[in-house]
Design an enzyme around this catalytic site. Structure first.
Site, PDB file in Angstrom:
ATOM      1  N   GLU A  10       0.821  -1.215   0.000  1.00 42.30           N
ATOM      2  CA  GLU A  10       0.000   0.000   0.000  1.00 42.30           C
ATOM      3  C   GLU A  10       0.857   1.268   0.000  1.00 42.30           C
ATOM      4  O   GLU A  10       0.594   2.217   0.738  1.00 42.30           O
ATOM      5  CB  GLU A  10      -0.962  -0.025   1.208  1.00 42.30           C
ATOM      6  CG  GLU A  10      -1.931  -1.197   1.147  1.00 42.30           C
ATOM      7  CD  GLU A  10      -2.910  -1.277   2.313  1.00 42.30           C
ATOM      8  OE1 GLU A  10      -2.616  -0.687   3.360  1.00 42.30           O
ATOM      9  OE2 GLU A  10      -3.949  -1.932   2.167  1.00 42.30           O
ATOM     10  N   ASP A  65      -8.593  -8.997   3.920  1.00 40.16           N
ATOM     11  CA  ASP A  65      -8.266  -7.959   4.901  1.00 40.16           C
ATOM     12  C   ASP A  65      -9.288  -7.913   6.028  1.00 40.16           C
ATOM     13  O   ASP A  65     -10.089  -6.981   6.075  1.00 40.16           O
ATOM     14  CB  ASP A  65      -8.183  -6.601   4.195  1.00 40.16           C
ATOM     15  CG  ASP A  65      -7.570  -5.533   5.091  1.00 40.16           C
ATOM     16  OD1 ASP A  65      -6.956  -5.900   6.115  1.00 40.16           O
ATOM     17  OD2 ASP A  65      -7.705  -4.340   4.769  1.00 40.16           O
ATOM     18  N   GLU A 101     -12.213  -2.820  12.535  1.00 32.30           N
ATOM     19  CA  GLU A 101     -12.294  -2.033  11.306  1.00 32.30           C
ATOM     20  C   GLU A 101     -13.493  -2.422  10.435  1.00 32.30           C
ATOM     21  O   GLU A 101     -14.273  -1.581  10.027  1.00 32.30           O
ATOM     22  CB  GLU A 101     -10.993  -2.195  10.515  1.00 32.30           C
ATOM     23  CG  GLU A 101     -11.018  -1.433   9.195  1.00 32.30           C
ATOM     24  CD  GLU A 101      -9.699  -1.529   8.445  1.00 32.30           C
ATOM     25  OE1 GLU A 101      -8.753  -2.156   8.963  1.00 32.30           O
ATOM     26  OE2 GLU A 101      -9.606  -0.974   7.336  1.00 32.30           O
TER      27      GLU A 101
END
Lengths: 659, 659
Positions: free
Chosen positions: A277, A356, A384
């Site tokens: 990323e 993820d 998250e």
């Protein structure tokens, strides 16, 4: 000198260590034997308990019948962390050869409560299954303009950093270490894996601040780790390269690491997110990730440190039009060829699923495919993608499924060598985790890291017992009612059948079915008017299913044998496809979304019925979050149902309202 | 004393006032007559031109045959801004009674160039059609954490504010004022209509900074306006209410306004966004928007100031499930009942379309429905929804359609009284507008505000002639080729048939077909497997079409008579619906999206062919932006086409690639 127990700042919740949790120990006569800093920690704990509950504590006398509890050196070598527990002739004995073992033994007795002092107990050896039980904090020192202070943090600011530097008073950090020790965690990385400019300097001229944090953690047996940037030699050292095979670069890391250990002699090591990323990494120099990790391992080796190298490497600038690239394949494709090349003190840190941290993913095939590499599995305690601590979503059952998953016989060995790591959900919120019930996730993680085959419900029992030591059975029952099934409830009202995402881009909270559908992030569901799902079979799809060994590769390969809950992760099927449950996919979508919301409504009512059994501040905080959870769950239900009704044209068989 | 022309900082583009644009004037003998500050500005302009091109300028002599150009008082009353132009016996004469008229007359001569000095010219009167021609700057003083310094700004930082205060050197603000005067703009609001805490104080203790900006603008005939928050009496005055009918509140505004005029005697007035997207307003006190506007009008009236009250009031927390609420209706529903209630110095500022500056909207029905109210129409020069100054999208033709739209006979009158306002696209970028070709939008806005019935292509000719005074015909042709049709090209590759939005939430750049589909913003397309569009008919839809007078209400009511380009704004139709063009809706979507991208490719090639005719920095900047425009246009094409193919299942009749 006994070390005083940290004093919680006014208004901060004691979490799973309220004074009353120490009642059984505190009312006894205890003998503590041995020496060393952690023995003083144990002494301080028992002394405070005795002060509260009228017991007595003695140091270094001969063990005889005058004591209810004896904590001291054990007979055999159980390593630094193991301990034995036995009870005979009215005396409960904890034996350990290391200070940590003694501390863990004490907390074990605390968990047992009165049971620890009843009848006889045959001697049982307790040893952690995994040597490294670690929390990664994604805390920024300087508040990030987009991500805030704690990246993916939902519990206020950082426990460690304030106003751009390490906090002045560290009493709360000590208290945090104490909570972590009580569930078995022994390592903490104190800064975000996305290492920005300010945070990069923690490695060099700001190492003193890290040392202060390490001092606060040390009395509770926790080693401090640091996330570093691969580009540090350039950014901090002024070199023109960060090539891991370059001599000056290696020298720079060796020198920097030596200075770290001068400041923190028991420093744990580095955590690195490289070539991921947008982070810098060895690819820029044509080097492998083993080259990168081994360079840092070499710098750490003389001091007993470890490098945690994250395997979260994939193309985050994928073209959504390109159906041949599959992000799920990436970690395996990148790292399996490197098996056997990593140094002994390099740990490859692998997310539990291939994508993820979704509410449902298959277990990463990489975890079973690198027998000659020390692997650590990374979980995400911070929620998250699982409700961001505004929703109740107790992840114990999910983690347990991951940890019990059997690739083949080598898996446990690999995992044991590298440990279990999780992204922390704690911050400076008065309840530590924003949602008071999210404390259960943090506690459960620690206990599963110690004993991966523990039953999650049994761990939850411990948490309830410690957190609410005087709870009547109705409260314990109510807590189980709202927590036990909360993960499956969350799964029901969000993305269906393992397909994942469908969240709002960026912050990842709340639904957006097509939010990532035409993005470069590699996270698609490919819904059209006929069907939905990603074909990851070997025969006609991306081949991801073939990364597993048997029986999984065969099971996942066909929609007929693939488990329902993962069907859309592995296959693109028509809306009329009949699941193993007997329902069609479209009807399953409608049903689960209506059920999920109904279950949240029920949980909210259950919680309301517990008023009076829980202190008002905690009850109010949870009640308020249930309102938001219900609002958001309805939004998920209606958006997902409307989306698939608009696409499929198939009405709900039960005629419920779809907008 | 002639006022020196502002000196552009090194590297800043002269835009449409390069020195060579003054060649014709600068080579002549000019006489300037009269007195007053703006006459000194005119003198400074001519003097500099003469210095460059060898002419001469004389003050206050008797006009005789010795002069090529005479600028001076005219015989009749044309107001402060009008002027006459004539040429007789080798002398060109500009007559004006006000300083602004003289300045506008000079710039008119500059636009005419050599033509101004050829043959004879009968005397022609020039007067602006609209008295107020205003730019609103959405500039923040303190950089906003999400919106940045300039909200919806795509040209760098603010021209006015830097490091949290008014810029030290204001030479560039003077130069900006000069550019604006040259296209006829006479008012500027210097801060964002979303007035945050820092900016609120500009009204009171920081008025000195605004006064400095006003000083910089004044020599070019531009009055300065300020955006204020409705809550100012509470926020700044410590009052407990902002109720517009409360005496202490009214007194507070009267006092604050008096102090503003002490600092800036020619202050233009206030701009207010109230009860809109979370801003405070009169609704909190059960008062009407007329009450709110009139309170400020009363405070401004003694000093000749005006309040601009924005009509952008709608429910931005709508439930997407609720199909009865229609944001398009909101401004009309809120304000038409108040017609006749607004004070004479209150201007209701209405966006040109009922939604929010989309590439295609019908003209707001509110504009024709308040004959007893001073209305200003608000355009958006900054390209929020039209490519954000990374795409070429010259909006002249769109604005011209809006300005020529006829509701009935009262419209022009209403508009003329209130003026034309636009959100500026300028910032501290060296090219002022980020994309050098976006300068054409700013220039065109000013000229259309002066003369709304001007042909946009003719205005573009002026801009080309001024900006590239020595351009060969091939360059002018190339500029027309890439600009003339650029708005329609942009429309082709973005949201189809007037349905709007389909942009990425938040920043609004690039496609996200469902990005706002399940949001609270009231901006939906309702695409399902059968069809797409919003039914706003009176018979079966939200009734919005009924807000128009005839013939529009009838025309829009039926899909058979509704113009194609607005079909999906007014109707939900099946994909197979045949447009007036003879194509089906779905085929129209495919065709326009392929065409739009092809047209961008062609424009990019045209621009490449102009290398050598344009200075290298400007050519490179535009070329680089064309790369981004093409990438983004392809993304739009592929996402929109894929989305509708997945939903409709109808293949492209021409078999082109749809992903």
């Amino acid at each position: 000198m006994p070390l005083p127990v940290p004093v919680l700042p006014e208004g901060v919740d004691p979490a799973w260590l309220p004074p009353a949790a120490f009642r059984a120990v505190g009312g006894r006569r205890t003998l503590i034997r041995g020496s060393g800093p952690l023995v003083e920690t144990v002494h301080g704990e028992v002394a405070q308990a005795c002060q509260l509950f009228g017991g007595r504590v003695v140091r270094d006398a001969a063990p005889d019948g005058a004591y209810d509890l004896v904590l001291g050196p054990g007979a055999e070598d159980l390593g630094d962390e193991g301990f034995t527990l036995a009870r005979e002739g009215g005396t409960t004995t904890v034996g350990a050869c290391g200070g940590r073992g003694l501390l863990y033994g004490l907390f074990h007795v605390v968990r047992l409560g009165e049971d620890a002092f009843r009848g006889e107990r045959a001697r049982v050896v307790h040893r952690p299954a995994l040597a490294l039980r670690m929390l990664d904090h994604w805390d920024n020192v300087a508040v990030h303009p987009v991500m805030g202070q704690v990246e993916r943090g939902y519990a206020g600011g950082s426990l460690f950093w304030e106003d751009g530097r390490a906090r002045g008073g560290l009493e709360r950090v000590r208290a945090y270490g104490r909570l972590l020790a009580a569930c078995g965690i022994n390592a903490v990385a104190v800064n975000n894996v996305n290492v920005h400019e300010t945070e990069a300097r923690l490695l060099t001229d700001r190492i003193g601040e890290v040392a202060r944090l390490a001092d606060a953690f040390r009395p509770y047996g926790i080693r401090t780790h640091l996330s570093v940037t691969f580009a540090a030699p350039m950014l901090l050292g002024g070199l023109l390269t960060a090539d891991p095979l370059d001599g000056t670069v290696r020298d720079w890391w060796a020198g920097a690491t030596r200075r770290v250990y001068e400041a923190i002699p028991d420093f744990g090591g580095y955590v690195v997110k490289a070539d991921s990323e947008g982070r810098p990494g060895p690819f820029a120099y044509g080097r492998s990730h083993a080259d990168g990790a081994n360079m840092l391992a070499a710098a750490l080796d003389p001091f007993g440190g470890t490098v945690h190298w994250r395997a979260f490497v994939y193309d985050h600038r994928q073209d959504w039009r390109d159906r041949t690239t599959d992000r799920a394949r990436a970690a395996y494709d990148h790292f399996v060829p490197l098996d056997g090349e990593f140094a002994g003190n390099a740990v490859l840190q692998v997310k539990h699923g291939p994508m993820d941290f979704q509410a449902r993913e298959p277990v990463s095939p990489l975890i079973g495919a690198m027998p000659r590499t020390r692997l650590a599995v990374e979980l995400q305690v911070t929620q998250e993608y699982t409700g961001q601590q505004r929703h109740v979503c107790w992840l114990g059952p999910m983690w347990s499924e991951v940890l019990r998953f059997r690739y083949d016989d080598t898996r446990v060995g690999g995992l044991a060598r590298g440990g279990l790591v999780a992204v922390s959900n704690a911050g400076d919120d008065p309840f530590w985790t924003g949602h008071p019930l999210a404390q259960a996730n943090l506690y459960t993680f620690g206990r599963l890291a110690w004993r991966p085959d523990a039953g999650p419900r049994e761990v939850l029992d411990e948490w309830i017992q410690l957190t609410f030591p005087d709870a009547p059975a109705r409260l314990a029952g109510g807590l189980h009612a709202v927590l036990d099934g909360s993960w499956r409830t969350y799964e029901k009202y969000t993305a269906p059948l393992g397909v994942g995402f469908m969240v709002q881009p960026g912050h990842h909270y709340g639904p957006s079915v097509d939010g990532y559908e035409y993005s470069p992030w590699g996270t698609y569901h490919f819904a059209d008017r006929d069907g939905v799902g990603v074909d990851r079979s070997a025969a006609t799809g991306t081949g991801y299913a073939g990364q597993y060994g048997k029986p999984w590769s065969e099971l996942y390969e066909s929609p007929d044998t693939c488990p329902d809950e993962l069907l859309l992760f592995f296959h693109h099927v028509p809306y009329g496809h009949v699941l193993r449950s007997g329902k069609t996919v479209i009807q399953h979508i409608y049903d689960t979304h209506f059920e999920g919301v109904a279950e949240v409504e029920e949980a909210r009512a259950t919680w309301a019925s517990l008023a009076g059994l829980v202190d008002p501040a905690r009850h109010a905080r949870v009640a308020e979050r249930y309102e938001e959870q219900l609002r958001c769950a309805r939004e998920w239900r209606d958006q997902v149902n409307s989306y698939f009704f608009r696409k499929s044209g198939v009405p709900d068989a039960r005629g419920r309202r779809v907008y």
